[in-house]
Design a protein around this motif. Structure first.
Motif, PDB file in Angstrom:
ATOM      1  N   ALA A 265       0.659  -1.226  -0.211  1.00 42.43           N
ATOM      2  CA  ALA A 265       0.013   0.038  -0.063  1.00 42.43           C
ATOM      3  C   ALA A 265       0.812   1.181   0.018  1.00 42.43           C
ATOM      4  O   ALA A 265       0.523   2.226  -0.629  1.00 42.43           O
ATOM      5  CB  ALA A 265      -1.056   0.162   1.256  1.00 42.43           C
ATOM      6  N   ILE A 266       2.004   1.227   0.889  1.00 40.74           N
ATOM      7  CA  ILE A 266       3.028   2.292   0.677  1.00 40.74           C
ATOM      8  C   ILE A 266       3.616   2.515  -0.671  1.00 40.74           C
ATOM      9  O   ILE A 266       3.714   3.613  -1.097  1.00 40.74           O
ATOM     10  CB  ILE A 266       3.898   2.150   1.818  1.00 40.74           C
ATOM     11  CG1 ILE A 266       3.292   2.331   3.265  1.00 40.74           C
ATOM     12  CG2 ILE A 266       4.997   3.385   1.937  1.00 40.74           C
ATOM     13  CD1 ILE A 266       4.303   1.996   4.304  1.00 40.74           C
TER      14      ILE A 266
ATOM     15  N   GLU B 275      -1.010   4.659  -1.585  1.00 39.11           N
ATOM     16  CA  GLU B 275      -2.471   4.724  -1.164  1.00 39.11           C
ATOM     17  C   GLU B 275      -2.712   5.646  -0.280  1.00 39.11           C
ATOM     18  O   GLU B 275      -2.040   5.900   0.623  1.00 39.11           O
ATOM     19  CB  GLU B 275      -2.765   3.233  -1.055  1.00 39.11           C
ATOM     20  CG  GLU B 275      -2.830   2.321  -2.093  1.00 39.11           C
ATOM     21  CD  GLU B 275      -3.096   0.814  -1.564  1.00 39.11           C
ATOM     22  OE1 GLU B 275      -3.753   0.784  -0.348  1.00 39.11           O
ATOM     23  OE2 GLU B 275      -3.052  -0.152  -2.414  1.00 39.11           O
TER      24      GLU B 275
ATOM     25  N   CYS C  85      -2.013   5.322   3.795  1.00 46.24           N
ATOM     26  CA  CYS C  85      -1.112   4.031   4.062  1.00 46.24           C
ATOM     27  C   CYS C  85      -0.360   3.837   4.986  1.00 46.24           C
ATOM     28  O   CYS C  85       0.038   2.969   5.646  1.00 46.24           O
ATOM     29  CB  CYS C  85      -0.384   3.678   2.508  1.00 46.24           C
ATOM     30  SG  CYS C  85       0.738   5.162   2.048  1.00 46.24           S
TER      31      CYS C  85
END
Length: 482
Positions: A258-259, A263, A266
């Motif tokens: 996600a990082i 996102e 995140c």
């Protein structure tokens, strides 16, 4: 601090204890500006490319045997001897070709004007503090697709393609949103927490597998005048080498994905907050070597090899880079990060390991096939063994260690990979978004937190702000895990 058992109601257990015990810092000050890379698409194609040579079993890429080869290498932790040896093999294959091997620590300073002018080298080891932003280079179509190299027969076994001789994850590391391969990471780097077994023996200790044990050992060392940790304070983007897999162990690889994907929210994941709180506790309890924020990577490594600190976040190049100051009885080793508590999603041994030392062939190179052939030579068993022997690191060639007597550091890396099994993480932020990772997340946030000038909550907020800005920046190419 006494061990705190995890609660059955789904609470974070030790994470809550860390939050309560961490001392407050002061608001962070602006970070010193870090040189960011931006490749310009200006210039023309320079001199015309040489005609393609005759394709044969010995020359599957069809390299022109009289075309010069312009090779620029980063002169850092791995040195340049292994590359000199590899160019000697190239010269044997193409004796009429003039080969230029240029070492430098100023990759961007020296090469950015050449990219802008349309006259880049044929092969570049794009590494170091002045590494050009790989994501930008790919986004602006400055790099040649290395698929011809990957599909070429390997030197040792022509029945195998080069791509089939690489360690797990290496091919994917060179890809950006699709099948083309733009980067060949030559070294296979094990990131993590590095230590001296000799130093731990002095405290009758083994590497701590839990965070409570880590803090207990740091407390014991502090009483004897030894710091628990140090790091490259001037280049705090070294901190993620152990912090990122720590986050992944706590919350799973999806948190790191996600990082990487930039996102929303995140960085606000519970695993990130817990990891930041834990690392900040090292500062709050005085377990970090005094003066660390002012040390560069060499100075921090030297302090570590002088037994002034037990642990340092780093990559497997450190053995060669710190060789001059490392005592013979140091017994250097690497480990995966300690676990936080029983709620961790992944087991102890979860590790960050991936291709490193990125090699690229510019799209406007005069002799791109020569650059690819040089890489094909380097990805042979002979060159791989030579690399491992000379720089004490694994290469991305899957093999080349049979029969070698490995140092304690290299053997510990091999053992760590074996223990990790399928739990090998591969964060991409550092090669997809170099400026975001180094200058902003590293220097502007993590460096401030670890120096006590920013609280974990403020660091989370700052990291998210930097990430959101990058996600909204239409001038850069965005990448996502496929």
């Amino acid at each position: 601090m006494a061990s705190t058992s995890a609660q059955s109601d789904g609470g974070l257990g030790r994470r809550d204890v860390i939050k309560r015990s961490a001392a407050l810092g002061v608001i962070g000050v602006p970070a010193v500006s870090f040189l960011s890379a931006c490749a310009s698409g200006g210039g023309d194609d320079g001199a015309s490319k040489p005609d393609k040579g005759k394709t044969s079993a010995k020359n599957p890429l069809g390299v022109n045997d009289t075309a010069p080869l312009d090779f620029v290498i980063f002169d850092g932790g791995f040195g340049t001897e292994y590359a000199k040896d590899a160019t000697a093999l190239y010269r044997k294959s193409f004796p009429k070709a003039k080969i230029s091997l240029t070492p430098t620590q100023k990759i961007q300073t020296q090469l950015q004007p050449r990219f802008n002018g349309g006259t880049p080298p044929d092969l570049i080891d794009n590494s170091g503090a002045e590494q050009m932003d790989m994501g930008v280079l790919v986004g602006q179509k400055q790099l040649a697709d290395l698929t011809p190299l990957m599909d070429a027969p390997s030197i040792d076994d022509p029945s195998k393609k080069v791509r089939d001789t690489l360690r797990p994850g290496v091919l994917e590391m060179g890809q950006f949103n699709g099948a083309p391969v733009y980067v060949m990471n030559y070294a296979y780097t094990v990131y993590g927490v590095w230590y001296s077994q000799t130093a731990l023996d002095r405290f009758d200790a083994q590497y701590p597998e839990t965070w409570d044990d880590m803090l207990a050992l740091c407390a014991k060392a502090k009483k004897k005048g030894v710091a628990g940790w140090t790091y490259a304070g001037k280049y705090p983007y070294y901190i993620p080498f152990s912090l990122f897999p720590f986050i992944g162990k706590i919350g799973g690889r999806e948190v790191l994905d996600a990082i990487d994907n930039l996102e929303p929210n995140c960085w606000k994941a519970p695993a990130v907050k817990a990891a930041f709180d834990a690392y900040y506790e090292l500062y709050a309890k005085g377990y970090i070597l005094k003066g660390t924020p002012g040390l560069d990577h060499i100075q921090s490594q030297t302090a570590w090899t002088q037994y002034k600190a037990l642990f340092i976040p780093n990559g497997s190049w450190v053995e060669n880079e710190a060789a001059k100051t490392t005592p013979k009885d140091f017994r250097m080793k690497v480990s995966a990060p300690s676990g936080l508590d029983a709620h961790d999603k992944l087991p102890f041994g979860t590790l960050w390991a991936a291709g490193g030392e990125p090699y690229i062939v510019p799209a406007k190179a005069k002799n791109p096939l020569g650059g690819m052939e040089q890489l094909r030579i380097m990805l042979s068993e002979a060159s791989s063994r030579n690399f491992t022997q000379k720089v004490k690191s694994l290469s991305s060639f899957d093999g080349g260690t049979e029969g070698l007597t490995l140092t304690s550091a290299l053997q510990s890396g091999v053992d760590a990979l074996k223990k990790a099994g399928s739990n090998v993480l591969n964060p991409r932020l550092q090669d997809w978004y170099v400026d975001l990772m180094k200058q902003k997340i590293g220097v502007g946030a993590l460096g401030e937190m670890m120096a006590g000038r920013m609280t974990p909550a403020e660091c989370v907020k700052k990291c998210q702000e930097f990430t959101d800005a990058a996600a909204k920046d239409s001038s850069i190419t965005h990448y996502k895990h496929q």
